[in-house]
Design a protein around this motif. Structure first.
Motif: not given
Length: 199
Positions: A58-68
């Motif tokens: 995953y990219t950093e942005g996708e990981i942030r979306q997943l966590i949120s």
């Protein structure tokens, strides 16, 4: 009995054991200490390896979306009184959501009262409200892909931008006229969709 220094403490003496202490001490074998099964540790390690390999894709942005998204689901579960959080929903509901997510953009209609339109008019008259619904995955252009990449790299931070096309009306139906609860006549334009598309 095991002591703190991993030595065996002597057993209490009994009449029979005192007689044969020399012969029994040489022939008796000590029981082995219980150990954890190594298979459980290997299974745990393989799961960690699988999850770390998955997260690296995953990219950093996708990981942030997943966590949120996970934090939001946890907050909703706690607010509704739930104690357990189902992180992995059933496959059937996931398939239903996937099917609903990939319906093409199309025109739909619904019969509602004028009061239900939310425009501030009080009237019991009913109108046919046409609206656009569906996804636009097939209409993704280079612009959308580049915009998504810029957002994930945090090049675009403060502006509210949409990195995918949206199912919206391309044209509107004729004006709608009605009488309200006080016998006043009104005409509303651009109320119902006539044609839908991805914009």
């Amino acid at each position: 009995m095991l002591s703190g220094s991993w030595e065996f403490s002597p057993l209490p003496s009994s009449p029979s054991s005192s007689r044969d202490s020399s012969s029994s001490s040489s022939s008796s074998s000590l029981p082995a200490a219980p150990r954890r099964s190594p298979r459980a540790l290997q299974r745990h390690g393989s799961l960690l390896a699988q999850y770390s390999a998955l997260l690296e894709s995953y990219t950093e942005g996708e990981i942030r979306q997943l966590i949120s998204a996970l934090v939001e689901r946890y907050r909703q579960a706690m607010n509704s009184g739930g104690h357990e959080l189902p992180l992995f929903p059933r496959a059937g509901s996931r398939r239903k959501r996937a099917r609903a997510r990939h319906k093409p953009c199309e025109l739909r209609e619904l019969e509602v009262s004028v009061s239900e339109l939310g425009l501030g008019y009080e009237s019991d008259e009913t109108v046919l409200f046409r609206y656009c619904s569906g996804t636009c995955e097939a209409a993704v252009r280079s612009y959308d892909l580049s915009l998504k990449s810029m957002r994930s790299r945090r090049k675009i931070r403060k502006e509210k931008v949409r990195a995918r096309p949206c199912c919206r009306p391309l044209a509107y139906d004729d004006d709608v006229s009605f009488l309200d609860a006080y016998n006043r006549y009104y005409t509303v334009n651009e109320l119902s969709a006539k044609e839908c598309g991805c914009v």
